[in-house]
Design a protein around this motif. Structure first.
Motif, PDB file in Angstrom:
ATOM      1  N   ALA A 115       0.811  -1.249   0.023  1.00 48.35           N
ATOM      2  CA  ALA A 115       0.041  -0.078   0.027  1.00 48.35           C
ATOM      3  C   ALA A 115       0.772   1.294  -0.327  1.00 48.35           C
ATOM      4  N   ASN A 116       0.283   2.377  -0.571  1.00 43.08           N
ATOM      5  CA  ASN A 116       0.853   3.721  -0.698  1.00 43.08           C
ATOM      6  C   ASN A 116       0.263   4.417   0.545  1.00 43.08           C
ATOM      7  N   ASN A 117       0.492   5.643   0.655  1.00 43.07           N
ATOM      8  CA  ASN A 117       0.117   6.430   1.789  1.00 43.07           C
ATOM      9  C   ASN A 117      -1.539   6.827   1.643  1.00 43.07           C
ATOM     10  N   SER A 118      -2.164   6.227   0.555  1.00 43.39           N
ATOM     11  CA  SER A 118      -3.362   6.549   0.488  1.00 43.39           C
ATOM     12  C   SER A 118      -4.364   5.843   1.669  1.00 43.39           C
ATOM     13  N   PRO A 119      -5.454   6.314   2.238  1.00 44.86           N
ATOM     14  CA  PRO A 119      -6.442   5.644   2.882  1.00 44.86           C
ATOM     15  C   PRO A 119      -7.340   4.784   2.283  1.00 44.86           C
ATOM     16  N   TYR A 120      -7.580   4.721   1.130  1.00 48.40           N
ATOM     17  CA  TYR A 120      -8.725   4.259   0.241  1.00 48.40           C
ATOM     18  C   TYR A 120      -8.142   2.639  -0.185  1.00 48.40           C
ATOM     19  N   LYS A 121      -8.979   1.766   0.199  1.00 50.88           N
ATOM     20  CA  LYS A 121      -8.592   0.438  -0.206  1.00 50.88           C
ATOM     21  C   LYS A 121      -9.709  -0.103  -1.067  1.00 50.88           C
ATOM     22  N   PHE A 122     -10.567   0.571  -1.462  1.00 54.49           N
ATOM     23  CA  PHE A 122     -11.551  -0.160  -2.535  1.00 54.49           C
ATOM     24  C   PHE A 122     -11.116   0.220  -3.791  1.00 54.49           C
ATOM     25  N   ASP A 123     -11.718  -0.495  -5.082  1.00 46.98           N
ATOM     26  CA  ASP A 123     -11.218  -0.384  -6.404  1.00 46.98           C
ATOM     27  C   ASP A 123     -11.298   0.947  -6.900  1.00 46.98           C
ATOM     28  N   ASN A 124     -10.166   1.299  -7.413  1.00 49.80           N
ATOM     29  CA  ASN A 124     -10.058   2.947  -8.286  1.00 49.80           C
ATOM     30  C   ASN A 124     -11.147   2.954  -9.144  1.00 49.80           C
ATOM     31  N   PRO A 125     -11.841   3.977  -9.153  1.00 51.16           N
ATOM     32  CA  PRO A 125     -13.153   4.273 -10.077  1.00 51.16           C
ATOM     33  C   PRO A 125     -12.709   4.669 -11.498  1.00 51.16           C
ATOM     34  N   SER A 126     -11.349   5.273 -11.470  1.00 50.88           N
ATOM     35  CA  SER A 126     -10.899   5.423 -12.988  1.00 50.88           C
ATOM     36  C   SER A 126     -10.777   4.301 -13.685  1.00 50.88           C
ATOM     37  N   LEU A 127     -10.035   3.349 -12.899  1.00 48.60           N
ATOM     38  CA  LEU A 127      -9.702   1.915 -13.682  1.00 48.60           C
ATOM     39  C   LEU A 127     -10.945   1.152 -13.917  1.00 48.60           C
ATOM     40  N   LEU A 128     -12.009   1.135 -12.973  1.00 43.25           N
ATOM     41  CA  LEU A 128     -13.276   0.547 -13.030  1.00 43.25           C
ATOM     42  C   LEU A 128     -13.932   0.550 -14.472  1.00 43.25           C
ATOM     43  N   ASP A 139     -18.732   2.926  -4.757  1.00 42.38           N
ATOM     44  CA  ASP A 139     -18.219   1.775  -3.452  1.00 42.38           C
ATOM     45  C   ASP A 139     -18.806   2.095  -2.423  1.00 42.38           C
ATOM     46  N   PRO A 140     -19.514   1.041  -1.492  1.00 39.93           N
ATOM     47  CA  PRO A 140     -19.953   1.331  -0.280  1.00 39.93           C
ATOM     48  C   PRO A 140     -18.667   2.073   0.682  1.00 39.93           C
ATOM     49  N   ASP A 141     -17.539   1.953   0.360  1.00 41.39           N
ATOM     50  CA  ASP A 141     -16.563   2.531   1.332  1.00 41.39           C
ATOM     51  C   ASP A 141     -16.187   3.929   0.753  1.00 41.39           C
ATOM     52  N   CYS A 142     -16.744   4.414  -0.506  1.00 42.61           N
ATOM     53  CA  CYS A 142     -16.505   5.753  -0.722  1.00 42.61           C
ATOM     54  C   CYS A 142     -16.846   6.796   0.098  1.00 42.61           C
ATOM     55  N   PRO A 143     -15.718   7.521   0.538  1.00 42.77           N
ATOM     56  CA  PRO A 143     -15.986   8.715   1.585  1.00 42.77           C
ATOM     57  C   PRO A 143     -17.054   9.689   1.456  1.00 42.77           C
ATOM     58  N   PRO A 144     -17.916  10.033   2.324  1.00 42.01           N
ATOM     59  CA  PRO A 144     -19.098  10.874   2.092  1.00 42.01           C
ATOM     60  C   PRO A 144     -18.587  12.485   1.399  1.00 42.01           C
ATOM     61  N   HIS A 145     -17.406  12.721   1.846  1.00 42.06           N
ATOM     62  CA  HIS A 145     -16.986  14.086   1.289  1.00 42.06           C
ATOM     63  C   HIS A 145     -16.755  14.362  -0.124  1.00 42.06           C
ATOM     64  N   VAL A 146     -16.980  13.272  -1.133  1.00 39.98           N
ATOM     65  CA  VAL A 146     -16.612  13.234  -2.376  1.00 39.98           C
ATOM     66  C   VAL A 146     -17.947  13.241  -3.125  1.00 39.98           C
ATOM     67  N   GLU A 147     -18.906  12.958  -2.395  1.00 42.92           N
ATOM     68  CA  GLU A 147     -20.294  12.731  -2.657  1.00 42.92           C
ATOM     69  C   GLU A 147     -20.517  12.212  -4.020  1.00 42.92           C
ATOM     70  N   GLY A 148     -20.073  10.935  -3.959  1.00 39.01           N
ATOM     71  CA  GLY A 148     -20.573   9.947  -4.943  1.00 39.01           C
ATOM     72  C   GLY A 148     -19.540  10.201  -6.231  1.00 39.01           C
ATOM     73  N   ARG A 149     -18.705  11.318  -6.186  1.00 42.45           N
ATOM     74  CA  ARG A 149     -17.885  11.431  -7.498  1.00 42.45           C
ATOM     75  C   ARG A 149     -16.292  11.286  -7.473  1.00 42.45           C
ATOM     76  N   LEU A 150     -15.546  11.074  -8.452  1.00 40.41           N
ATOM     77  CA  LEU A 150     -14.011  11.115  -8.306  1.00 40.41           C
ATOM     78  C   LEU A 150     -13.596  12.407  -8.314  1.00 40.41           C
ATOM     79  N   THR A 151     -13.476  13.032  -7.030  1.00 43.72           N
ATOM     80  CA  THR A 151     -12.852  14.382  -6.677  1.00 43.72           C
ATOM     81  C   THR A 151     -12.143  14.569  -5.639  1.00 43.72           C
ATOM     82  N   LYS A 152     -11.688  15.571  -5.189  1.00 42.49           N
ATOM     83  CA  LYS A 152     -10.711  15.982  -4.077  1.00 42.49           C
ATOM     84  C   LYS A 152      -9.746  14.904  -3.912  1.00 42.49           C
TER      85      LYS A 152
END
Length: 687
Positions: free
Chosen positions: A514-527, A633-646
């Motif tokens: 793992a790198n320093n990212s806290p996000y363990k779910f699948d990368n939305p860009s690659l999906l 993804d169910p683990d997508c953080p609330p602050h991105v509001e369902g989009r690939l952002t921030k």
């Protein structure tokens, strides 16, 4: 340790390093653009230095020029000192001064204050905080247990006359027996456009003139260019300083030349987030055009040797804080990289055919994401808007195509994590220095003055920048060779005979785990392209080798001096694709050298043709298109509001960028005694 020989290192940098020198050093990671409570950051100097060195090998603390109310020794995570009343305990007026509403002897220079409620609070000029209060905190942090192999010193984010900002340092004195930062303090006093103090450094006798020879150089460069300011810089000084400097690009150029005159080998000035304010506006203080980088590099190539086209603020919704709300909008990031280093820019106010900008130009490039009326409203002058498009004929390549030794850098621009606390994993503003972006600069060994060694390394061009731990500094190699005895790496020049075969090799380690990212779910860009890979375990999937032909160096008498678009000879020479789980990445390209040229490399975790992220050639697309990618993804953080952002967008779409290798062709017959086969040979043809 080998002793540091500053004069020899500087001479080599000015002459252009050539191939053939032995090396036994390593690539060390660092950052030179960040903020504390000295300006508009949230942490004090010691905390930021200590935290940064937990990620990095070297660290240069900067912070804006000008003045400030907050004591740099006090953290202010919630910015309460700026929002509360005049009695807040974190204000200079209350820590060293005599309280609100007073003119304290301990706060030096011309009196300067801000209004707080019904009272005033005295401000400290930045030169004083640089000279008296910043360096001791850095020294304390760099000498903590565990930092024996780490280095840190002081710099400045210069608020530049005529422009926005530049990341600077004058390291003189930072590693002295009794450390001092007098040099950078005097520079700030003399050349910061938001410093209006006229006290000569609180009575220290500071004046800001250039030598007669240097002033004549400035006058010659700006003859016939009144839009850039008063060409006779020295004539603008009153009691040794010029504070009437709005729109004075001439003064900014005098500033970098002053550094070169007074602190050769110990100073640098690297333009910061250079696209963010758009184009230069006469009699204003906004952006940079290509001619301004050429001006700086012409008068002081040993100081103005690069730019920061990969900005910080990578966790913002508008990645890099680039958006239409800037005064001369039109410049957006491309996979976190600004237009000048990561895409193609037209001349301000023109389309790519050299005609005035129209609504159709916006629609074609931005798909009406920002309406032309909105851009015009923000810019105030639509003729100063700069259009950008994906491609490799970048402003950076335009400079390289002149043979200028001009390098690419990234930065954190740390202020805070935005709406999150400093210890949270999420962010919607900044990452800690080294948490997301790193400059890997090659250092053979530290001598008596590690700051000089680091600046020499940056000046050499033997460096590369990485996002999200996509590749490691360990085992990295990017070199061009004609034989095992004749090789050059980044920043160096490989001398070859006409027609001689050149082999370019890239070797990089793709760190596993793992790198320093806290996000363990699948990368939305690659999906989008059917690839399942966790955001925090990226794989290098695509590498490009980009080449360009080197021609004459332009002067202001040449029309091309003002053109940001690189020649058509700037092309992707070869690309490479890789599967996941490949720990060692290798890429090889061969060609016969027919003319002077350069070659650089870039890489990403995103395959070419990935919708909203990369075009079919692998060029990054504008980052606002990432809003079209869902995060469901169910683990997508609330602050991105369902989009690939921030911060999620930053961790999802990564890249690395190397500095170039130059190839210089001499006369002579073809050499056909190469000991490698020609199966993969490509010829760099004249175009």
């Amino acid at each position: 340790m080998k002793p540091s020989v500053m004069s020899a290192a500087l001479a080599a940098a000015l002459a252009g390093t050539t191939a053939g020198s032995a090396s036994a050093g390593q690539y060390l990671s660092g950052d030179f653009h960040n903020h504390t409570t000295c300006s508009d950051g949230s942490t004090n100097v010691e905390v930021l230095t200590e935290k940064s060195l937990s990620y990095l090998d070297w660290f240069i603390h900067v912070g804006h020029s000008g003045s400030g109310t907050r004591d740099c020794r006090v953290s202010d995570f919630l910015y309460q000192a700026d929002r509360s009343g005049p009695t807040h305990p974190g204000l200079w007026a209350n820590t060293i001064g005599d309280g609100p509403g007073t003119d304290s002897a301990a706060i030096k220079g011309d009196y300067n204050s801000s209004t707080r409620g019904y009272d005033t609070v005295e401000r400290m000029w930045r030169w004083q905080s640089l000279q008296e209060y910043n360096l001791p905190s850095i020294v304390t942090a760099r000498e903590l247990p565990g930092n024996e192999d780490k280095e840190a010193f002081l710099g400045l984010e210069w608020v530049v006359p005529g422009h926005e900002h530049s990341s600077n340092s004058i390291s003189a004195g930072n590693y002295a027996d009794v450390p001092n930062s007098d040099a950078i303090a005097q520079f700030e006093y003399c050349f910061a456009r938001n410093s209006d103090d006229t006290s000569q450094g609180g009575g220290q006798g500071w004046t800001c003139e250039l030598s007669d020879e240097a002033n004549e150089k400035i006058k010659a460069l700006f003859a016939g260019r009144p839009e850039e300011g008063v060409a006779d810089y020295n004539s603008t000084l009153v009691d040794g300083v010029n504070i009437d400097d709005r729109g004075e690009h001439v003064k900014s150029t005098a500033g970098v030349l002053w550094m070169a005159e007074n602190y050769p080998g110990e100073s640098f000035s690297v333009g910061a987030h250079v696209e963010r304010q758009g184009a230069f506006i006469e009699d204003d203080d906004e952006g940079f055009n290509v001619e301004h980088f050429r001006d700086w590099n012409t008068v002081a190539p040993e100081v103005a040797f690069g730019f920061e086209s990969e900005p910080g603020h990578q966790a913002q919704a508008n990645r890099g804080s680039y958006h239409a709300g800037r005064p001369t909008a039109g410049l957006f990031t491309f996979n976190g990289v600004g237009c000048y280093g990561g895409a193609e820019a037209a001349k301000p106010g023109e389309n790519f055919d050299g005609e005035p900008i129209t609504q159709a130009d916006y629609d074609e490039l931005y798909n009406s994401y920002y309406p032309a009326e909105e851009l015009a409203m923000y810019s105030g002058d639509i003729n100063k808007v700069t259009l950008c498009r994906p491609g490799v004929r970048t402003m950076w390549d335009a400079m390289l195509s002149e043979g200028r030794r001009f390098w690419y850098f990234a930065s954190s621009d740390w202020h805070s994590r935005g709406s999150f606390g400093p210890l949270d994993f999420e962010a919607d503003n900044d990452f800690w220095p080294g948490e997301f972006q790193e400059i890997f600069a090659y250092v053979e060994d530290y001598g008596d003055d590690p700051a000089v060694d680091i600046i020499n390394s940056l000046r050499s061009g033997n460096s590369f920048s990485v996002q999200g731990q996509l590749i490691s500094g360990k085992g990295f190699k990017f070199e061009a060779c004609t034989s095992k005895h004749n090789c050059a790496t980044m920043g160096e020049t490989l001398n070859v005979r006409a027609g001689q075969k050149v082999t370019v090799k890239l070797v990089a380690t793709d760190p596993k785990g793992a790198n320093n990212s806290p996000y363990k779910f699948d990368n939305p860009s690659l999906l989008q392209v059917g690839i399942h890979e966790p955001v925090n375990k990226p794989s290098l999937r695509h590498v490009d080798f980009i080449t360009g032909v080197v021609g004459k160096q332009f002067t202001p008498a040449d029309e091309e001096y003002f053109n940001p678009l690189a020649p058509e000879t700037t092309v992707i020479a070869k690309n490479f694709t890789y599967e996941a789980d490949k720990s060692k990445i290798k890429a090889t390209y061969k060609f016969r050298a027919e003319e002077d040229s350069y070659i650089r490399a870039r890489g990403t975790n995103i395959p070419a043709g990935t919708p909203n992220v990369r075009d079919m050639d692998g060029n990054p697309l504008p980052d606002f298109l990432n809003d079209n990618i869902a995060c469901d993804d169910p683990d997508c953080p609330p602050h991105v509001e369902g989009r690939l952002t921030k911060d999620l967008e930053a961790w999802a779409n990564l890249n690395f960028t190397t500095n170039p290798i130059f190839i210089e062709v001499e006369g002579g017959a073809k050499d056909d005694d190469d000991d490698e086969d020609d199966d993969d040979e490509n010829k760099l043809a004249s175009r």
